[in-house]
Design a protein around this motif. Structure first.
Motif, short mmCIF file in Angstrom:
data_model
loop_
_atom_site.label_atom_id
_atom_site.label_comp_id
_atom_site.label_asym_id
_atom_site.label_seq_id
_atom_site.Cartn_x
_atom_site.Cartn_y
_atom_site.Cartn_z
N TRP A 118 40.57 70.34 -12.90
CA TRP A 118 40.84 70.45 -11.47
C TRP A 118 41.02 69.06 -10.91
O TRP A 118 40.21 68.17 -11.15
CB TRP A 118 39.68 71.14 -10.75
CG TRP A 118 39.71 72.63 -10.83
CD1 TRP A 118 40.67 73.41 -11.39
CD2 TRP A 118 38.73 73.53 -10.31
NE1 TRP A 118 40.34 74.74 -11.27
CE2 TRP A 118 39.16 74.83 -10.61
CE3 TRP A 118 37.52 73.34 -9.63
CZ2 TRP A 118 38.42 75.97 -10.24
CZ3 TRP A 118 36.79 74.46 -9.26
CH2 TRP A 118 37.24 75.77 -9.56
N GLN A 119 42.10 68.86 -10.13
CA GLN A 119 42.33 67.60 -9.43
C GLN A 119 42.58 67.95 -7.96
O GLN A 119 43.70 68.27 -7.57
CB GLN A 119 43.52 66.86 -10.03
CG GLN A 119 43.73 65.46 -9.47
CD GLN A 119 42.67 64.47 -9.94
OE1 GLN A 119 42.02 64.70 -10.96
NE2 GLN A 119 42.49 63.39 -9.20
N LEU A 120 41.53 67.89 -7.17
CA LEU A 120 41.58 68.41 -5.80
C LEU A 120 41.53 67.30 -4.75
O LEU A 120 41.11 67.53 -3.62
CB LEU A 120 40.44 69.41 -5.57
CG LEU A 120 40.37 70.57 -6.59
CD1 LEU A 120 39.28 71.56 -6.20
CD2 LEU A 120 41.72 71.28 -6.70
N SER A 121 42.01 66.12 -5.11
CA SER A 121 41.99 64.98 -4.20
C SER A 121 42.86 65.23 -2.97
O SER A 121 43.77 66.06 -2.98
CB SER A 121 42.51 63.73 -4.91
OG SER A 121 41.79 63.47 -6.09
N GLU A 122 42.58 64.44 -1.92
CA GLU A 122 43.40 64.47 -0.72
C GLU A 122 44.75 63.81 -0.98
O GLU A 122 45.77 64.24 -0.45
CB GLU A 122 42.69 63.74 0.43
CG GLU A 122 41.39 64.41 0.87
CD GLU A 122 40.66 63.59 1.92
OE1 GLU A 122 41.14 62.49 2.27
OE2 GLU A 122 39.61 64.06 2.40
N SER A 123 44.76 62.76 -1.77
CA SER A 123 45.99 62.08 -2.18
C SER A 123 45.66 61.19 -3.36
O SER A 123 44.50 60.86 -3.61
CB SER A 123 46.59 61.26 -1.03
OG SER A 123 45.76 60.16 -0.73
N GLU A 124 46.69 60.79 -4.09
CA GLU A 124 46.53 59.93 -5.25
C GLU A 124 47.73 58.99 -5.35
O GLU A 124 48.73 59.16 -4.64
CB GLU A 124 46.44 60.76 -6.54
CG GLU A 124 45.18 61.61 -6.67
CD GLU A 124 43.97 60.81 -7.16
OE1 GLU A 124 44.16 59.61 -7.47
OE2 GLU A 124 42.88 61.38 -7.23
N GLY A 125 47.61 58.02 -6.24
CA GLY A 125 48.77 57.22 -6.61
C GLY A 125 49.50 57.96 -7.72
O GLY A 125 50.47 58.68 -7.49
N LEU A 126 49.01 57.82 -8.92
CA LEU A 126 49.42 58.65 -10.06
C LEU A 126 48.20 58.72 -10.95
O LEU A 126 47.97 57.81 -11.77
CB LEU A 126 50.62 58.07 -10.80
CG LEU A 126 51.17 58.93 -11.94
CD1 LEU A 126 51.68 60.27 -11.43
CD2 LEU A 126 52.26 58.19 -12.69
N PRO A 127 47.37 59.75 -10.80
CA PRO A 127 46.03 59.76 -11.44
C PRO A 127 46.09 59.78 -12.96
O PRO A 127 46.64 60.69 -13.57
CB PRO A 127 45.40 61.03 -10.88
CG PRO A 127 46.54 61.89 -10.43
CD PRO A 127 47.62 60.95 -10.01
N MET A 128 45.46 58.76 -13.57
CA MET A 128 45.41 58.69 -15.03
C MET A 128 44.71 59.90 -15.62
O MET A 128 45.07 60.37 -16.71
CB MET A 128 44.68 57.42 -15.46
CG MET A 128 45.53 56.16 -15.38
SD MET A 128 47.02 56.23 -16.42
CE MET A 128 46.30 56.47 -18.05
N VAL A 129 43.70 60.42 -14.91
CA VAL A 129 42.95 61.56 -15.47
C VAL A 129 43.86 62.76 -15.66
O VAL A 129 43.70 63.53 -16.62
CB VAL A 129 41.74 61.91 -14.57
CG1 VAL A 129 42.18 62.38 -13.19
CG2 VAL A 129 40.87 62.96 -15.24
N VAL A 130 44.85 62.93 -14.81
CA VAL A 130 45.79 64.04 -14.96
C VAL A 130 46.67 63.81 -16.19
O VAL A 130 46.92 64.73 -16.97
CB VAL A 130 46.64 64.22 -13.69
CG1 VAL A 130 47.79 65.20 -13.94
CG2 VAL A 130 45.78 64.72 -12.54
N LEU A 131 47.13 62.59 -16.36
CA LEU A 131 47.95 62.28 -17.53
C LEU A 131 47.15 62.46 -18.82
O LEU A 131 47.67 62.95 -19.83
CB LEU A 131 48.49 60.85 -17.44
CG LEU A 131 49.27 60.49 -16.17
CD1 LEU A 131 49.86 59.08 -16.31
CD2 LEU A 131 50.34 61.51 -15.87
N GLU A 132 45.88 62.07 -18.78
CA GLU A 132 45.03 62.22 -19.96
C GLU A 132 44.77 63.69 -20.26
O GLU A 132 44.74 64.10 -21.43
CB GLU A 132 43.72 61.47 -19.73
CG GLU A 132 43.89 59.96 -19.71
CD GLU A 132 42.65 59.22 -19.24
OE1 GLU A 132 42.64 57.98 -19.35
OE2 GLU A 132 41.70 59.87 -18.76
N ALA A 133 44.59 64.49 -19.22
CA ALA A 133 44.42 65.93 -19.42
C ALA A 133 45.67 66.54 -20.04
O ALA A 133 45.59 67.36 -20.97
CB ALA A 133 44.09 66.60 -18.09
#
Length: 231
Positions: free
Chosen positions: A124-139
């Motif tokens: 789950w990535q429920l942030s208000e905003s991001e740049g380009l989250p590494m955790v999503v790329l790693e997932a």
């Protein structure tokens, strides 16, 4: 200049009051070889993973509220929060208030995120905003479907309906619905996980990121801007 995404490029251009053409987009890169992509066949005790600083912008409170709703439909589910931050105490209290104390684990800062992802079923990535989250790329490199908010940064990485699902910001009910779908339709889960891994290898590889930075540096040294077409 260099931006992580088209949205970040537009924001930077507006901030510096310059044409968007002054920026090129080079996304973050992930070394997919560092992340195992195991088949996930046992869904009897599904694990939802959240990774990041426990701070307001990451909205861990929404993750807890969404998980409370999901557990009504999947009592054996577990939520793992890897990370630490100023809101940890508040979130631990909220978990108790929501009756989640036995099914939520606050793991603190971890050095084994790749192992956590290999054992999880969703990120789950429920942030208000991001740049380009590494955790999503790693997932994605771990073959892990991502369910997140349709906000800047997250939508640059996740292909809605292909590598995971995006929901309007704050729409906890839709986060739960999409998560439940993936945790019960194992064929679709496997399909999206494979697509996520392929996208990480193709679009967000470290090799591609490095080569594009070389192209940009060569163009800057030669006084040619914008640089030639990136990879």
């Amino acid at each position: 200049g260099v931006a992580l995404s088209a949205e970040m490029s537009e924001a930077a251009a507006a901030h510096f009051a310059c044409p968007p053409e002054r920026f090129v987009v080079i996304p973050n890169g992930v070394d997919a070889a560092r992340f195992s992509c195991p088949p996930r066949r046992d869904f009897t005790h599904p694990v939802i993973l959240v990774v990041g600083t426990i701070a307001q912008v990451k909205r861990p409170d929404l993750a807890l509220r969404a998980f409370a709703l999901l557990r009504e439909r999947m009592p054996q589910a577990r939520l793992d929060l890897a990370g630490d931050g100023p809101l940890r105490g508040d979130c631990e209290k909220l978990a108790e208030e929501l009756g989640l104390a036995g099914s939520v684990r606050f793991l603190g800062r971890r050095e084994d995120v790749s192992d956590l992802m290999a054992r999880a079923h969703l990120l789950w990535q429920l942030s208000e905003s991001e740049g380009l989250p590494m955790v999503v790329l790693e997932a994605m490199a771990s073959g892990l479907p991502v369910v997140g908010h349709d906000v800047r940064g997250i939508r640059s990485a996740v292909r809605d309906g292909e590598t995971g699902f995006l929901a309007p910001f704050g729409d906890v009910a839709q986060i739960v619905e999409k998560s439940h779908f993936l945790l019960t339709d194992h064929g679709e889960h496997e399909k999206m996980g494979a697509a996520a891994r392929q996208r990480a290898e193709r679009v967000f590889s470290c090799e591609r990121m490095v080569q594009n930075h070389i192209i940009v540096l060569q163009a800057a040294i030669a006084g040619k801007w914008p640089p030639e077409e990136l990879l």
